[in-house]
Design a protein around this motif. Structure first.
Motif, PDB file in Angstrom:
ATOM      1  N   SER A 240      -5.164 -16.180  32.731  1.00 59.21           N
ATOM      2  CA  SER A 240      -4.260 -15.111  33.131  1.00 59.21           C
ATOM      3  C   SER A 240      -5.005 -14.062  33.940  1.00 59.21           C
ATOM      4  O   SER A 240      -6.234 -14.000  33.946  1.00 59.21           O
ATOM      5  N   ARG A 241      -4.230 -13.231  34.636  1.00 55.30           N
ATOM      6  CA  ARG A 241      -4.839 -12.159  35.427  1.00 55.30           C
ATOM      7  C   ARG A 241      -5.536 -11.134  34.551  1.00 55.30           C
ATOM      8  O   ARG A 241      -6.353 -10.353  35.039  1.00 55.30           O
ATOM      9  N   LEU A 242      -5.197 -11.118  33.280  1.00 51.61           N
ATOM     10  CA  LEU A 242      -5.820 -10.157  32.368  1.00 51.61           C
ATOM     11  C   LEU A 242      -7.189 -10.625  31.885  1.00 51.61           C
ATOM     12  O   LEU A 242      -7.898  -9.850  31.243  1.00 51.61           O
ATOM     13  N   ALA A 243      -7.545 -11.876  32.173  1.00 48.68           N
ATOM     14  CA  ALA A 243      -8.776 -12.415  31.600  1.00 48.68           C
ATOM     15  C   ALA A 243      -9.998 -11.618  32.036  1.00 48.68           C
ATOM     16  O   ALA A 243     -10.860 -11.285  31.206  1.00 48.68           O
ATOM     17  N   MET A 244     -10.109 -11.301  33.317  1.00 46.50           N
ATOM     18  CA  MET A 244     -11.272 -10.548  33.793  1.00 46.50           C
ATOM     19  C   MET A 244     -11.363  -9.165  33.162  1.00 46.50           C
ATOM     20  O   MET A 244     -12.401  -8.803  32.604  1.00 46.50           O
ATOM     21  N   PRO A 245     -10.300  -8.333  33.221  1.00 46.44           N
ATOM     22  CA  PRO A 245     -10.427  -7.016  32.586  1.00 46.44           C
ATOM     23  C   PRO A 245     -10.629  -7.089  31.078  1.00 46.44           C
ATOM     24  O   PRO A 245     -11.349  -6.256  30.508  1.00 46.44           O
ATOM     25  N   LEU A 246     -10.030  -8.069  30.412  1.00 42.55           N
ATOM     26  CA  LEU A 246     -10.223  -8.188  28.967  1.00 42.55           C
ATOM     27  C   LEU A 246     -11.678  -8.521  28.641  1.00 42.55           C
ATOM     28  O   LEU A 246     -12.282  -7.907  27.745  1.00 42.55           O
ATOM     29  N   LEU A 247     -12.249  -9.478  29.360  1.00 38.88           N
ATOM     30  CA  LEU A 247     -13.650  -9.828  29.114  1.00 38.88           C
ATOM     31  C   LEU A 247     -14.583  -8.676  29.480  1.00 38.88           C
ATOM     32  O   LEU A 247     -15.565  -8.416  28.783  1.00 38.88           O
ATOM     33  N   ALA A 248     -14.274  -7.993  30.579  1.00 41.88           N
ATOM     34  CA  ALA A 248     -15.104  -6.849  30.970  1.00 41.88           C
ATOM     35  C   ALA A 248     -15.092  -5.786  29.870  1.00 41.88           C
ATOM     36  O   ALA A 248     -16.136  -5.186  29.559  1.00 41.88           O
ATOM     37  N   PHE A 249     -13.921  -5.556  29.268  1.00 42.36           N
ATOM     38  CA  PHE A 249     -13.843  -4.582  28.172  1.00 42.36           C
ATOM     39  C   PHE A 249     -14.641  -5.054  26.962  1.00 42.36           C
ATOM     40  O   PHE A 249     -15.371  -4.264  26.334  1.00 42.36           O
ATOM     41  N   VAL A 250     -14.518  -6.333  26.614  1.00 48.64           N
ATOM     42  CA  VAL A 250     -15.256  -6.863  25.466  1.00 48.64           C
ATOM     43  C   VAL A 250     -16.747  -6.669  25.649  1.00 48.64           C
ATOM     44  O   VAL A 250     -17.454  -6.182  24.754  1.00 48.64           O
ATOM     45  N   PHE A 251     -17.260  -7.040  26.817  1.00 51.45           N
ATOM     46  CA  PHE A 251     -18.700  -6.923  27.052  1.00 51.45           C
ATOM     47  C   PHE A 251     -19.134  -5.464  27.111  1.00 51.45           C
ATOM     48  O   PHE A 251     -20.204  -5.105  26.614  1.00 51.45           O
ATOM     49  N   ALA A 252     -18.313  -4.600  27.723  1.00 54.59           N
ATOM     50  CA  ALA A 252     -18.673  -3.181  27.797  1.00 54.59           C
ATOM     51  C   ALA A 252     -18.732  -2.567  26.404  1.00 54.59           C
ATOM     52  O   ALA A 252     -19.669  -1.814  26.077  1.00 54.59           O
ATOM     53  N   ALA A 253     -17.737  -2.870  25.570  1.00 55.13           N
ATOM     54  CA  ALA A 253     -17.699  -2.300  24.221  1.00 55.13           C
ATOM     55  C   ALA A 253     -18.888  -2.762  23.396  1.00 55.13           C
ATOM     56  O   ALA A 253     -19.568  -1.962  22.731  1.00 55.13           O
ATOM     57  N   THR A 254     -19.170  -4.059  23.418  1.00 54.01           N
ATOM     58  CA  THR A 254     -20.249  -4.574  22.576  1.00 54.01           C
ATOM     59  C   THR A 254     -21.624  -4.183  23.097  1.00 54.01           C
ATOM     60  O   THR A 254     -22.544  -3.950  22.296  1.00 54.01           O
ATOM     61  N   TRP A 255     -21.783  -4.077  24.406  1.00 55.98           N
ATOM     62  CA  TRP A 255     -23.092  -3.674  24.929  1.00 55.98           C
ATOM     63  C   TRP A 255     -23.328  -2.176  24.730  1.00 55.98           C
ATOM     64  O   TRP A 255     -24.467  -1.744  24.569  1.00 55.98           O
ATOM     65  N   PHE A 256     -22.254  -1.381  24.745  1.00 51.08           N
ATOM     66  CA  PHE A 256     -22.413   0.034  24.401  1.00 51.08           C
ATOM     67  C   PHE A 256     -22.960   0.160  22.979  1.00 51.08           C
ATOM     68  O   PHE A 256     -23.889   0.932  22.714  1.00 51.08           O
ATOM     69  N   ILE A 257     -22.384  -0.609  22.069  1.00 49.69           N
ATOM     70  CA  ILE A 257     -22.826  -0.548  20.678  1.00 49.69           C
ATOM     71  C   ILE A 257     -24.257  -1.054  20.545  1.00 49.69           C
ATOM     72  O   ILE A 257     -25.072  -0.458  19.826  1.00 49.69           O
ATOM     73  N   ALA A 258     -24.582  -2.132  21.249  1.00 49.14           N
ATOM     74  CA  ALA A 258     -25.946  -2.656  21.186  1.00 49.14           C
ATOM     75  C   ALA A 258     -26.949  -1.622  21.693  1.00 49.14           C
ATOM     76  O   ALA A 258     -28.011  -1.424  21.090  1.00 49.14           O
ATOM     77  N   GLY A 259     -26.618  -0.939  22.790  1.00 53.69           N
ATOM     78  CA  GLY A 259     -27.514   0.091  23.312  1.00 53.69           C
ATOM     79  C   GLY A 259     -27.650   1.265  22.367  1.00 53.69           C
ATOM     80  O   GLY A 259     -28.750   1.814  22.189  1.00 53.69           O
ATOM     81  N   ALA A 260     -26.536   1.659  21.740  1.00 54.37           N
ATOM     82  CA  ALA A 260     -26.571   2.778  20.795  1.00 54.37           C
ATOM     83  C   ALA A 260     -27.417   2.445  19.574  1.00 54.37           C
ATOM     84  O   ALA A 260     -28.229   3.256  19.113  1.00 54.37           O
ATOM     85  N   MET A 261     -27.240   1.237  19.039  1.00 55.86           N
ATOM     86  CA  MET A 261     -28.001   0.848  17.849  1.00 55.86           C
ATOM     87  C   MET A 261     -29.480   0.684  18.163  1.00 55.86           C
ATOM     88  O   MET A 261     -30.344   1.035  17.349  1.00 55.86           O
ATOM     89  N   ALA A 262     -29.796   0.159  19.343  1.00 51.12           N
ATOM     90  CA  ALA A 262     -31.198  -0.010  19.711  1.00 51.12           C
ATOM     91  C   ALA A 262     -31.931   1.325  19.737  1.00 51.12           C
ATOM     92  O   ALA A 262     -33.112   1.409  19.395  1.00 51.12           O
ATOM     93  N   ALA A 263     -31.225   2.371  20.136  1.00 49.67           N
ATOM     94  CA  ALA A 263     -31.853   3.686  20.261  1.00 49.67           C
ATOM     95  C   ALA A 263     -31.803   4.498  18.965  1.00 49.67           C
ATOM     96  O   ALA A 263     -32.709   5.297  18.708  1.00 49.67           O
ATOM     97  N   HIS A 264     -30.763   4.304  18.151  1.00 46.24           N
ATOM     98  CA  HIS A 264     -30.517   5.245  17.052  1.00 46.24           C
ATOM     99  C   HIS A 264     -30.388   4.609  15.673  1.00 46.24           C
ATOM    100  O   HIS A 264     -30.019   5.304  14.730  1.00 46.24           O
ATOM    101  N   LEU A 265     -30.685   3.323  15.534  1.00 45.38           N
ATOM    102  CA  LEU A 265     -30.475   2.686  14.228  1.00 45.38           C
ATOM    103  C   LEU A 265     -31.229   3.371  13.090  1.00 45.38           C
ATOM    104  O   LEU A 265     -30.630   3.680  12.048  1.00 45.38           O
ATOM    105  N   PRO A 266     -32.547   3.640  13.206  1.00 44.42           N
ATOM    106  CA  PRO A 266     -33.219   4.297  12.087  1.00 44.42           C
ATOM    107  C   PRO A 266     -32.608   5.658  11.741  1.00 44.42           C
ATOM    108  O   PRO A 266     -32.417   5.979  10.563  1.00 44.42           O
ATOM    109  N   ALA A 267     -32.282   6.459  12.772  1.00 41.62           N
ATOM    110  CA  ALA A 267     -31.672   7.764  12.509  1.00 41.62           C
ATOM    111  C   ALA A 267     -30.298   7.619  11.860  1.00 41.62           C
ATOM    112  O   ALA A 267     -29.943   8.388  10.957  1.00 41.62           O
ATOM    113  N   LEU A 268     -29.521   6.641  12.301  1.00 44.17           N
ATOM    114  CA  LEU A 268     -28.204   6.406  11.708  1.00 44.17           C
ATOM    115  C   LEU A 268     -28.321   6.033  10.235  1.00 44.17           C
ATOM    116  O   LEU A 268     -27.591   6.574   9.386  1.00 44.17           O
ATOM    117  N   LEU A 269     -29.235   5.127   9.923  1.00 47.33           N
ATOM    118  CA  LEU A 269     -29.393   4.694   8.532  1.00 47.33           C
ATOM    119  C   LEU A 269     -29.894   5.832   7.648  1.00 47.33           C
ATOM    120  O   LEU A 269     -29.456   5.979   6.495  1.00 47.33           O
TER     121      LEU A 269
END
Length: 398
Positions: free
Chosen positions: A209-238
């Motif tokens: 579907s035409r939504l496939a590209m924006p849906l996948l882009a959102f999935v990758f953006a959301a999960t990579w944001f979290i990965a970047g946040a955890m890489a930088a702040h995991l010890p402080a968060l815990l």
């Protein structure tokens, strides 16, 4: 069902996995060890160095689509080989820099090298060689390169102690020329001939579907944001959730093994299913860990780290296999660049944005944000249709 391993792919996986380990260790994972001594010598804050690194990640995101198109047209061997020279030049620039601005310029060269030589370029190379059968090789190189931080951080620390941060940069540059370049040039097959490339480009199931590209882009953006946040702040968060400093560090050390364990599971058990199934399961790892941390506090630090690490490990593979499964191998490289650009930009912004939220609003608000992003990504993955893979392509390579 999983595809049969293409002929000769084991050699390619070992070569690319080793070259990827070197590329990640000497670029993305470099600031964690060398930012502080760089800043101290130049009389600037470490934030200045990390700011230059963030600018390099932005350049990586912007250059990604052009790199992907070039790999679609000419194959990935030349691009990966050139990336070793560009990364070596950037590392030499760092090692010889005389001030903050020349250091920042060297980081921009490294950003271009990362666009040419990290996972997206390697995944596009494999898609061009093996078509839909590239899922197994993609998983294989992430299994090897999953140890990039495990190898890179101690090696950088040893080099720092032995020859200083400048010598460490120059040593990594030499490894690109002496190890990475021969691996990419001599052990990665050239692009298939034109008729084979045309056959690979036609390997597509029903049109997504035409939504496939924006849906996948959102999935990758959301999960990579979290990965970047955890890489930088995991010890402080815990620690903010109630864990001791020692427990937070110990929990953080579990992420690497958890990522690799999850990738082994994807390579074995989950490989039998469509990549969407793996991704839908993986994206729930972080929310489950967040719930445990919010309910039980510090004692759940290890559980949070393991669940987050396992989910993140499989999502790294999904970044390569989902576009291949949904769209087919035709135009894969350019599509990867477009899908990855928002993710890279958010990843560059994640450490600052998440740090401000954690400091200003606390653990509950920070984990509510990341949990909401993951659940939204899961919903997006549920909307995507699982396009069945066609018969495995004829085998390429020797």
């Amino acid at each position: 069902m999983s595809e049969a391993a293409p002929a000769g792919s084991r050699r390619v996986v070992i070569a690319l996995g080793t070259a990827q380990t070197l590329a990640w260790a000497s670029s993305y994972y470099l600031p964690a060890i060398l930012a502080a001594p760089m800043a101290a010598e130049f009389g600037i804050s470490t934030s200045w160095v990390f700011g230059a690194f963030s600018a390099a990640l932005i350049l990586l995101a912007l250059a990604g689509p052009a790199v992907g198109r070039a790999i679609d047209l000419h194959g990935g061997r030349g691009m990966l080989t050139l990336s070793n020279l560009v990364l070596a030049a950037g590392l030499c620039g760092l090692g010889l820099s005389q001030g903050p601005w020349s250091m920042a310029a060297a980081w921009m060269v490294l950003g271009l090298g990362m666009a040419m030589g990290l996972y997206d370029a390697a995944f596009a190379t494999l898609a061009g060689l093996y078509g839909r059968a590239a899922r197994g090789p993609i998983t294989g190189i992430t299994l090897i390169a999953g140890f990039a931080s495990t190898v890179g951080w101690p090696v950088s620390a040893l080099l720092l102690e032995a020859v200083g941060w400048r010598g460490a940069c120059l040593a990594w540059a030499a490894l690109h020329v002496l190890v990475g370049l021969p691996l990419n040039r001599l052990l990665v097959p050239p692009a298939p001939p034109p008729e084979r490339k045309a056959a690979l480009a036609e390997e597509a199931g029903p049109a997504p579907s035409r939504l496939a590209m924006p849906l996948l882009a959102f999935v990758f953006a959301a999960t990579w944001f979290i990965a970047g946040a955890m890489a930088a702040h995991l010890p402080a968060l815990l620690q903010a959730a109630g864990a001791t400093a020692a427990a937070a560090v110990a929990a953080g050390a579990l992420i690497g093994p958890a990522q690799v364990a999850a990738r082994v599971a994807e390579f074995g058990l989950l490989r039998r299913f469509h990549p969407l199934v793996s991704a839908r399961i993986a994206v729930l790892g972080h929310p489950l860990g967040a719930v445990a941390l919010l309910v039980f506090g510090g004692p759940a630090a290890a559980a949070f780290a393991v669940l987050h690490g396992m989910g993140n490990g499989v999502m790294t593979i999904a970044k390569g296999t989902l576009p291949l499964a949904v769209f087919g191998p035709g135009g894969y490289g350019a599509r990867q660049g477009l899908l990855g650009a928002p993710a890279r930009l958010l990843q560059a912004a994640a450490p600052l944005a998440f740090g401000l939220l954690l400091e200003g609003a606390g653990v509950q608000a920070a984990l509510t944000l990341t949990t909401g992003l993951c659940l939204s990504a899961c919903l997006a993955l549920l909307v995507l249709r699982a396009v069945p893979a066609e018969a495995a392509p004829r085998q390429v390579g020797r």
